[in-house]
Design an enzyme around this catalytic site. Structure first.
Site, mmCIF file in Angstrom:
data_model
loop_
_atom_site.group_PDB
_atom_site.id
_atom_site.type_symbol
_atom_site.label_atom_id
_atom_site.label_comp_id
_atom_site.label_asym_id
_atom_site.label_seq_id
_atom_site.Cartn_x
_atom_site.Cartn_y
_atom_site.Cartn_z
ATOM 1 N N CYS A 1 -0.843 -33.888 -22.193
ATOM 2 C CA CYS A 1 0.256 -32.910 -22.229
ATOM 3 C C CYS A 1 1.644 -33.531 -22.071
ATOM 4 O O CYS A 1 2.422 -33.540 -23.023
ATOM 5 C CB CYS A 1 0.044 -31.873 -21.128
ATOM 6 S SG CYS A 1 -1.497 -30.961 -21.314
HETATM 7 N N1 LIG Z 1 -6.496 -30.787 -20.830
HETATM 8 C C1 LIG Z 1 -5.547 -30.138 -20.178
HETATM 9 O O1 LIG Z 1 -5.408 -30.288 -18.984
HETATM 10 C C2 LIG Z 1 -4.622 -29.151 -20.874
HETATM 11 C C3 LIG Z 1 -3.792 -28.356 -20.092
HETATM 12 C C4 LIG Z 1 -2.971 -27.429 -20.700
HETATM 13 C C5 LIG Z 1 -2.971 -27.329 -22.101
HETATM 14 N N2 LIG Z 1 -3.773 -28.133 -22.848
HETATM 15 C C6 LIG Z 1 -3.749 -27.938 -24.309
HETATM 16 O O2 LIG Z 1 -4.962 -27.315 -24.683
HETATM 17 C C7 LIG Z 1 -5.373 -27.770 -25.980
HETATM 18 C C8 LIG Z 1 -6.781 -28.338 -25.917
HETATM 19 O O3 LIG Z 1 -6.768 -29.443 -25.048
HETATM 20 P P1 LIG Z 1 -8.094 -30.075 -24.450
HETATM 21 O O4 LIG Z 1 -7.649 -30.986 -23.367
HETATM 22 O O5 LIG Z 1 -9.105 -29.045 -24.144
HETATM 23 O O6 LIG Z 1 -8.598 -30.928 -25.723
HETATM 24 P P2 LIG Z 1 -10.029 -31.614 -25.907
HETATM 25 O O7 LIG Z 1 -9.838 -32.715 -26.872
HETATM 26 O O8 LIG Z 1 -10.646 -31.890 -24.581
HETATM 27 O O9 LIG Z 1 -10.912 -30.469 -26.578
HETATM 28 C C9 LIG Z 1 -10.675 -29.973 -27.832
HETATM 29 C C10 LIG Z 1 -12.010 -29.628 -28.480
HETATM 30 O O10 LIG Z 1 -11.738 -29.032 -29.733
HETATM 31 C C11 LIG Z 1 -12.728 -29.474 -30.650
HETATM 32 N N3 LIG Z 1 -12.243 -29.257 -32.020
HETATM 33 C C12 LIG Z 1 -11.335 -29.962 -32.709
HETATM 34 N N4 LIG Z 1 -11.138 -29.418 -33.922
HETATM 35 C C13 LIG Z 1 -11.936 -28.330 -33.986
HETATM 36 C C14 LIG Z 1 -12.180 -27.358 -34.986
HETATM 37 N N5 LIG Z 1 -11.552 -27.402 -36.162
HETATM 38 N N6 LIG Z 1 -13.072 -26.397 -34.710
HETATM 39 C C15 LIG Z 1 -13.731 -26.368 -33.534
HETATM 40 N N7 LIG Z 1 -13.537 -27.253 -32.547
HETATM 41 C C16 LIG Z 1 -12.642 -28.228 -32.769
HETATM 42 C C17 LIG Z 1 -12.954 -30.914 -30.274
HETATM 43 O O11 LIG Z 1 -14.184 -31.393 -30.758
HETATM 44 C C18 LIG Z 1 -12.903 -30.836 -28.755
HETATM 45 O O12 LIG Z 1 -14.183 -30.600 -28.202
HETATM 46 C C19 LIG Z 1 -4.315 -28.782 -26.412
HETATM 47 O O13 LIG Z 1 -3.343 -28.140 -27.173
HETATM 48 C C20 LIG Z 1 -3.717 -29.214 -25.105
HETATM 49 O O14 LIG Z 1 -2.383 -29.682 -25.262
HETATM 50 C C21 LIG Z 1 -4.612 -29.027 -22.269
#
Ligand SMILES: NC(=O)c1ccc[n+]([C@@H]2O[C@H](COP(=O)([O-])OP(=O)(O)OC[C@H]3O[C@@H](n4cnc5c(N)ncnc54)[C@H](O)[C@@H]3O)[C@@H](O)[C@H]2O)c1
Length: 453
Positions: A291
């Protein structure tokens, strides 16, 4: 039934299904954000299906396993007996009442927003969309994404002429609802339960807002409706930019304090006693995680469309991205004091996760630091209880195996990059010939072999 009555009933039907927990929830993207969210909805007695393109994740969950350290397999098994399932087949999206998108939003090689995951997901949803469904985007992104990117793909690709419900047009029977609601989780923070983090919600129209508020109101104690998806998108960016800028400020003040012989940590602790107007931020070896190092650039990119320079973001980026270089110079200087050169020195990096007690390596400054040390000729090893191996990622290819922490005495320098709570720092100080500490992990421990940087 008239078209307008049918449209009203689409709204009331979904509202009723959400209120009574009959609604089926689909979560797309079962990563750090999506999986815990899917588990929360299952716990709240909703029927939940998780969708992911990663077959390995789907298979792990389907066999009752977990791939996130803080989610034990027993939790997945409990959720599965509560009705949770995972799939890579998107056709069953039609059966969902609400679809929540939690896919990655990285930067591309030019440090510009990479919306390919959101676009691909929207394209995967569109053919299975039906009237009366609610689609919510949670991925962090620039203001405008929901209405300028997500909605057009959903409208164009559904093949049945379905349209996102808007307040500016008459309601029809061919509508679906769209909202944005940012994820605000703080991984590793056990002081605030996820359901106690207020959920900001902005719908494309007032009905979408109300539906998304009901959706989240069933698991979050407080929802904060705002007037549009763009306001909700900007809210998340403001929060992360605020952190990024303040971390840069304190990193810069750390560099000055080091030069002046002052302990910035002591200064921060003293300043934190002020009961108002001051919030502590802490210096470190550089930004990490999915992030704070990335999200601000989503806004600076969008700002260019408005002929606007986001100078605070750029300055903070400059200061924060220089920190790993500062760490490597500090190691070199500390070795020099012991009449040793960095070239050829054996350096043990302690902690590679991007923050304490977290099994997440994304954008970790440790990766840059290891690469910089290697470039200078150091023989680098690492220890991290969360990572037995570091292979290849988006920006690195290290192929290193975790080495036992018990051997600290064999290294010319032990470099603390991430202050995991598993480490016995006093023992490390006693057995290492040199410790360079980027996190104040050695607070209260003194010795000529300890260098704070
Ligand atoms: N990790 C955090 O602490 C956090 C906190 C706040 C916001 N975010 C935001 O949340 C969002 C997700 O982050 P995350 O950390 O969970 O990411 P991540 O990489 O852990 O998980 C994302 C998942 O989406 C899947 N994916 C990708 N393309 C796809 C598709 N077309 N269809 C289905 N699944 C698909 C991936 O395989 C993966 O399992 C991002 O925008 C991030 O900036 C994350």
């Amino acid at each position: 039934m008239s078209t307008c009555t049918r449209a009203t009933s689409l709204f009331s039907e979904l509202k009723n299904r959400l209120d009574t927990r009959q609604a089926r929830i689909g979560v797309i993207g079962l990563g750090y954000v999506g999986l815990p969210l899917a588990l929360l909805y299952t716990e709240a007695k909703f029927r939940v299906t998780g969708f992911d393109i990663d077959q390995h994740k789907v298979a792990t969950l389907s066999s009752g396993g977990s791939y996130i350290h803080r989610i034990p397999p027993t939790e997945i098994q409990g959720a599965r007996s509560g009705g949770f399932s995972a799939t890579a087949e998107f056709a069953s999206l039609t059966d969902m009442d609400a679809i929540i998108i939690c896919v990655p939003t990285p930067l591309d090689e030019y440090r510009e927003p990479d919306l390919s995951f959101i676009k691909n997901t929207a394209e995967a949803i569109a053919p299975h969309l039906r009237a009366g469904q609610l689609v919510v985007l949670e991925s962090t992104t620039y203001p405008g994404t929901t209405e300028e990117v997500l909605v057009p793909i959903l409208e164009k690709g559904n093949g049945s002429g379905l349209k996102a419900a808007r307040d500016t047009t008459a309601h029809g029977a061919d509508e679906f609802f769209v909202a944005f609601s940012p994820e605000r989780e703080d991984p590793g923070n056990d002081t605030v339960a996820r359901c106690d983090i207020p959920k900001v919600v902005g719908g494309v129209n007032s009905q979408a807002s109300e539906l998304a508020t009901t959706l989240y109101g069933s698991i979050f104690h407080r929802t904060v409706p705002v007037s549009s998806p763009a306001v909700a998108e900007m809210t998340k960016l403001l929060e992360n930019i605020y952190r990024c800028v303040n971390i840069a400020l304190v990193n810069e003040l750390k560099l000055l304090s080091l030069r002046m012989g002052l302990d910035i940590w002591e200064v921060i602790e003293a300043a934190s006693t002020k009961p108002f107007g001051f919030q502590p931020f802490y210096p470190g070896p550089g930004l990490g995680g999915h992030c704070i190092p990335l999200d601000p650039y989503y806004l600076s990119w969008k700002a260019k469309e408005w002929d606007f320079q986001t100078r605070f973001i750029e300055l903070a980026g400059d200061v924060n991205s220089a920190m790993p270089y500062h760490v490597v110079s500090s190691v070199s200087r500390a070795l020099n004091q012991q009449r040793k050169a960095l070239n050829g020195a054996k350096v043990l990096v302690l902690g590679v996760g991007y923050k304490r007690d977290i099994d997440d390596l994304r954008e970790s400054p440790a990766l840059t630091i290891i690469e910089l040390l290697q470039k200078e000729g150091a023989q680098v090893s690492y220890n991290d209880p969360y990572f037995p191996f570091i292979g290849k990622g988006r920006h690195y290819d290290l192929q290193m195996k975790c080495t036992p922490v018990e051997n600290v005495g064999e290294y010319d320098c032990v470099l603390i990059v991430t202050d995991h709570s598993d480490y016995d720092y006093r023992w490390i100080a006693e057995h290492a010939s040199l410790v360079v500490d980027t996190r104040n992990a050695m607070r209260g421990i003194h010795g000529n072999n300890i260098v704070r940087c």
